[in-house]
Structure formats: C-alpha cells, structure tokens
Motif scaffolding. Structure first.
Motif, short mmCIF file in Angstrom:
data_model
loop_
_atom_site.label_atom_id
_atom_site.label_comp_id
_atom_site.label_asym_id
_atom_site.label_seq_id
_atom_site.Cartn_x
_atom_site.Cartn_y
_atom_site.Cartn_z
N TRP A 30 6.53 14.07 8.24
CA TRP A 30 6.08 12.47 7.97
C TRP A 30 7.22 11.82 7.44
CZ3 TRP A 30 1.52 15.62 6.72
CH2 TRP A 30 0.50 15.73 7.59
N GLU A 31 7.08 10.53 7.97
CA GLU A 31 7.94 9.55 7.26
C GLU A 31 7.43 8.53 6.42
OE1 GLU A 31 10.63 7.79 10.12
OE2 GLU A 31 10.84 9.68 11.14
N ASP A 32 7.93 7.82 5.55
CA ASP A 32 7.58 6.90 4.83
C ASP A 32 6.39 7.30 4.05
OD1 ASP A 32 9.32 5.13 5.83
OD2 ASP A 32 7.82 4.53 7.66
N VAL A 33 6.25 8.50 3.42
CA VAL A 33 5.36 8.99 2.32
C VAL A 33 5.76 8.54 0.86
CG1 VAL A 33 4.24 11.09 1.28
CG2 VAL A 33 5.04 11.02 3.92
N ASP A 34 5.10 7.73 0.44
CA ASP A 34 5.43 7.10 -1.07
C ASP A 34 4.93 8.32 -1.92
OD1 ASP A 34 5.92 4.57 -2.99
OD2 ASP A 34 4.01 5.59 -3.50
N THR A 35 3.82 8.62 -1.97
CA THR A 35 3.24 9.54 -2.74
C THR A 35 2.66 11.04 -2.32
OG1 THR A 35 2.44 7.55 -4.17
CG2 THR A 35 1.35 9.66 -4.53
N PHE A 65 -3.48 7.41 4.12
CA PHE A 65 -3.35 8.91 3.71
C PHE A 65 -3.29 9.85 4.59
CE2 PHE A 65 -7.76 8.25 3.83
CZ PHE A 65 -8.36 9.29 4.68
N LEU A 66 -2.63 10.90 4.50
CA LEU A 66 -2.34 12.08 5.28
C LEU A 66 -2.94 13.09 4.81
CD1 LEU A 66 1.20 10.97 5.93
CD2 LEU A 66 -0.43 10.57 7.55
N MET A 78 0.64 -1.17 0.19
CA MET A 78 0.00 0.03 -0.09
C MET A 78 0.73 1.38 -0.13
SD MET A 78 -2.98 -1.08 0.02
CE MET A 78 -2.53 -2.59 -1.09
N LYS A 79 0.34 2.24 -0.78
CA LYS A 79 1.01 3.55 -0.93
C LYS A 79 0.72 4.67 -0.07
CE LYS A 79 2.65 2.39 -5.35
NZ LYS A 79 2.27 1.99 -6.62
N ARG A 80 1.52 4.90 0.88
CA ARG A 80 0.95 6.10 1.97
C ARG A 80 1.11 7.31 1.34
NH1 ARG A 80 3.86 7.79 7.74
NH2 ARG A 80 2.13 8.56 8.60
N THR A 81 0.01 8.08 1.18
CA THR A 81 -0.13 9.19 0.45
C THR A 81 -0.45 10.42 0.98
OG1 THR A 81 -1.00 7.58 -1.49
CG2 THR A 81 -1.49 10.13 -1.65
N LEU A 82 0.19 11.57 0.76
CA LEU A 82 -0.12 12.71 1.48
C LEU A 82 -0.78 13.73 0.35
CD1 LEU A 82 0.16 15.18 3.47
CD2 LEU A 82 2.41 15.86 2.42
#
Length: 119
Positions: free
Chosen positions: A53-58, A31-32, A1-5
């Motif tokens: 934030w850390e580990d934001v992919d997108t 998401f953030l 899964m892609k953690r997204t801001l």
C-alpha cells in the motif's frame, strides 16, 4: 486524515483491533486491514497478504511481539510516519529498527489516542 494500517485485524467485534477500526472510521481516518485470517470488518476486507500500500501514515500493531519479525521489513517498506505499539505489543528490537529508519515508534493505545485527540 491519517491513513492507518491495522496489523492484527479481526472480524470479531470484541477484539481491540476491530474496535480500533470502528473508532478510526468514526473519526474519519481511512484504514487498511491486515490479519492472519481472511474476513471482513465493518465491510472492509481483511487481507492476509502483505500488500504494498502507498500513503500509509500510521501502522497500529495488534500482534504479539513473537509474531512481529515476520512484518519488520514489510512495515518498514511502507515508510509510515509512525508505528503504534498498543498494550501488549511493545517490542524494543523493532522500536530500535524503526528509529534507525526515522519512523516514530509510539507505545500507546490507538483507542485512547483517538478519544483524547492525540491521534
């Protein structure tokens, strides 16, 4: 899964940024939320400060290019794999800055990308 801001997040259910949060949740992507006004979307807090934030992919953009310079250094500091420029947010200057930092700029629509399995 892609953690997204989501930059340009909104508590208004008719806004595309809100719809993107809804669709990200439906597809299981965490998401953030970062917006200009405090509030909540789908029970999640919309932050107004630039959180490290850390580990934001997108990062997916829902802000006008004229407001983006305030976020250049911040977004680059998160070291995302990619930044999505949704329709109306296209910005050649920022795109070139991202490329120089090996961050992939994508001109596309988060909602469409999720719907067709290209997210």
């Amino acid at each position: 899964m892609k953690r997204t801001l989501i930059v340009g997040a909104s508590s208004n259910p008719s806004r595309y940024a809100y719809l993107a949060a809804q669709k990200l949740r439906n597809y299981g992507h965490p998401f953030l939320l970062l917006g200009r006004r405090k509030g909540f979307a789908l029970g999640e807090e919309i932050h107004t400060e630039q959180v490290a934030w850390e580990d934001v992919d997108t990062v997916t953009l829902y802000i006008n290019p004229s407001h983006q310079p305030d976020y250049y250094a911040y977004i680059i500091s998160l070291k995302p794999n990619r930044v999505i420029f949704n329709p109306g947010t296209e910005n050649p200057e920022f795109k070139n800055m991202l490329l120089a930092k090996n961050i992939i700029p994508i001109e596309g629509c988060t909602l469409v990308m999720l719907s067709v399995g290209q997210y």
